[in-house]
Write a protein that holds these residues in place. Structure first.
Motif, PDB file in Angstrom:
ATOM      1  N   GLY A  31       0.519   3.033 -12.733  1.00  0.00           N
ATOM      2  CA  GLY A  31      -0.483   3.989 -12.222  1.00  0.00           C
ATOM      3  C   GLY A  31      -0.211   3.994 -10.814  1.00  0.00           C
ATOM      4  N   ALA A  32       0.290   3.230 -10.116  1.00  0.00           N
ATOM      5  CA  ALA A  32       0.483   3.163  -8.554  1.00  0.00           C
ATOM      6  C   ALA A  32       1.659   4.338  -8.320  1.00  0.00           C
ATOM      7  N   MET A  33       2.447   4.370  -9.371  1.00  0.00           N
ATOM      8  CA  MET A  33       3.554   5.314  -8.955  1.00  0.00           C
ATOM      9  C   MET A  33       3.132   6.718  -9.049  1.00  0.00           C
ATOM     10  N   TYR A  34       2.076   7.244 -10.125  1.00  0.00           N
ATOM     11  CA  TYR A  34       1.619   8.601 -10.192  1.00  0.00           C
ATOM     12  C   TYR A  34       0.424   8.694  -8.984  1.00  0.00           C
ATOM     13  N   ARG A  35      -0.057   7.379  -8.519  1.00  0.00           N
ATOM     14  CA  ARG A  35      -0.960   7.816  -7.330  1.00  0.00           C
ATOM     15  C   ARG A  35       0.043   7.938  -6.013  1.00  0.00           C
ATOM     16  N   ALA A  36       0.948   7.554  -6.128  1.00  0.00           N
ATOM     17  CA  ALA A  36       1.836   7.861  -4.716  1.00  0.00           C
ATOM     18  C   ALA A  36       2.135   9.072  -4.772  1.00  0.00           C
ATOM     19  N   LEU A  65       7.660  -0.425  -5.487  1.00  0.00           N
ATOM     20  CA  LEU A  65       6.435  -1.327  -5.498  1.00  0.00           C
ATOM     21  C   LEU A  65       6.857  -2.884  -5.549  1.00  0.00           C
ATOM     22  N   ASP A  66       5.856  -3.536  -4.829  1.00  0.00           N
ATOM     23  CA  ASP A  66       6.049  -4.950  -4.754  1.00  0.00           C
ATOM     24  C   ASP A  66       5.769  -5.634  -5.999  1.00  0.00           C
ATOM     25  N   GLY A  78       8.946   4.991   2.266  1.00  0.00           N
ATOM     26  CA  GLY A  78       9.224   3.808   3.012  1.00  0.00           C
ATOM     27  C   GLY A  78       7.757   3.534   3.745  1.00  0.00           C
ATOM     28  N   GLU A  79       6.719   4.505   3.718  1.00  0.00           N
ATOM     29  CA  GLU A  79       5.391   4.366   4.307  1.00  0.00           C
ATOM     30  C   GLU A  79       4.639   3.590   3.405  1.00  0.00           C
ATOM     31  N   ASP A  80       3.602   2.347   3.982  1.00  0.00           N
ATOM     32  CA  ASP A  80       2.797   1.822   3.194  1.00  0.00           C
ATOM     33  C   ASP A  80       1.638   2.371   2.923  1.00  0.00           C
ATOM     34  N   VAL A  81       1.512   3.045   1.581  1.00  0.00           N
ATOM     35  CA  VAL A  81       0.251   3.313   0.941  1.00  0.00           C
ATOM     36  C   VAL A  81      -0.393   2.672   0.108  1.00  0.00           C
ATOM     37  N   THR A  82      -0.551   1.516   0.290  1.00  0.00           N
ATOM     38  CA  THR A  82      -1.322   0.744  -0.557  1.00  0.00           C
ATOM     39  C   THR A  82      -2.851   0.970  -0.709  1.00  0.00           C
ATOM     40  N   ASP A  83      -3.305   1.194   0.567  1.00  0.00           N
ATOM     41  CA  ASP A  83      -4.685   1.405   0.657  1.00  0.00           C
ATOM     42  C   ASP A  83      -5.077   3.109   0.288  1.00  0.00           C
ATOM     43  N   ALA A  84      -4.165   3.880   0.847  1.00  0.00           N
ATOM     44  CA  ALA A  84      -4.192   5.179   0.828  1.00  0.00           C
ATOM     45  C   ALA A  84      -4.344   5.860  -0.513  1.00  0.00           C
ATOM     46  N   ILE A  85      -3.557   5.191  -1.568  1.00  0.00           N
ATOM     47  CA  ILE A  85      -3.556   5.868  -2.932  1.00  0.00           C
ATOM     48  C   ILE A  85      -4.692   5.288  -3.631  1.00  0.00           C
ATOM     49  N   ARG A  86      -5.739   4.471  -2.942  1.00  0.00           N
ATOM     50  CA  ARG A  86      -6.968   4.369  -3.810  1.00  0.00           C
ATOM     51  C   ARG A  86      -7.934   5.206  -3.311  1.00  0.00           C
ATOM     52  N   SER A  87      -7.671   6.139  -2.384  1.00  0.00           N
ATOM     53  CA  SER A  87      -8.816   7.001  -1.922  1.00  0.00           C
ATOM     54  C   SER A  87      -9.555   7.801  -2.856  1.00  0.00           C
TER      55      SER A  87
END
Ligand code: DC
Length: 222
Positions: A31-36, A65-66, A78-87
């Motif tokens: 799901g994180a991949m679709y979100r990114a 992904l980690d 290369g940009e950390d989007v961990t929080d941004a993808i949950r907006s």
């Protein structure tokens, strides 16, 4: 290879992580991949109804992904989007990105190559049906609509969002419908998936049951 699928609020994310930890496996949150991809489309202003442009964007975007069970970081080019993808914006856009067949074929290939070496718990909506039809164990995780809405509501409230339980219940119902009725890779139980119900059970209990199933299959040599 373990495949875990299920609707919004079924507890997939937490459970998949705990199963990976118990077995010493990696964890892949598809799901994180679709979100990114959705996040980047929004940032670049690519219209989501331009199916080809969004698929092309997915093709030229690197998503990392980690996969450590304790980690949850996600990087987009290369940009950390961990929080941004949950907006809220990404939540609203990702469903349309996930309905794009071109995007799905790009991400499906990447998910398969991440799983190729084995020792992995892959979590999503179409893992047992499309991505890894040969998974050693397929789990279809379910929970009642009320419980899924309550979990999702608590998550949103914990992030400081002011929403009513009723509104979240409606969102979860809409997400179920969108996931089950879309033309490409709809959410459904694979015929050989084990149904696990997480209603009124802790993620730890559910993960323990799944880890036991994996161990017994391995012991049987299957
Ligand atoms: O699990 P999640 O909420 O992070 O998933 C984000 C979106 O991507 C959601 O709309 C379902 C979709 N998705 C999908 O279609 N296929 C997957 N394998 C994983 C997620």
């Amino acid at each position: 290879m373990v495949a875990i699928d299920g609707p919004m609020g079924s507890g997939k994310g937490t459970v998949a992580r705990l199963v990976a930890r118990a077995l010493g496996f990696r964890h892949v949150d598809t799901g994180a991949m679709y979100r990114a991809v959705a996040w980047k489309a929004l940032r670049e202003g690519v219209p989501l109804d331009d199916l080809q442009a969004v698929a092309e964007l997915a093709r030229r975007t690197r998503v990392d992904l980690d996969t450590e069970p304790e980690g949850n970081r996600v990087w987009c080019d290369g940009e950390d989007v961990t929080d941004a993808i949950r907006s809220v914006q990404v939540n609203a856009a990702v469903r349309r990105v996930a309905a794009n067949a071109g995007v799905r074929s790009v991400l499906t290939e990447r998910q398969r190559s991440l799983a190729r070496e084995g020792g992995v718990v892959v979590e999503g909506r179409d893992i047992g049906t499309v991505v890894l039809p040969d998974a050693d164990l397929k789990v279809y995780l379910v929970a009642s609509l009320d419980e899924r809405a309550r979990r999702r509501w608590q998550e949103l409230r914990a992030r400081g969002e002011d929403v009513s339980l009723e509104a979240v219940r409606e969102l979860v119902r809409e997400d179920d419908e969108a996931a089950q009725t879309r033309a490409v890779a709809p959410l459904r139980r694979a015929e050989d998936a084990v149904v696990v119900d997480s209603t009124s059970r802790s993620p730890e209990e559910v993960a323990e049951e799944i880890a036991r199933l994996v161990r017994s299959r391995v012991a049987r040599g299957g």
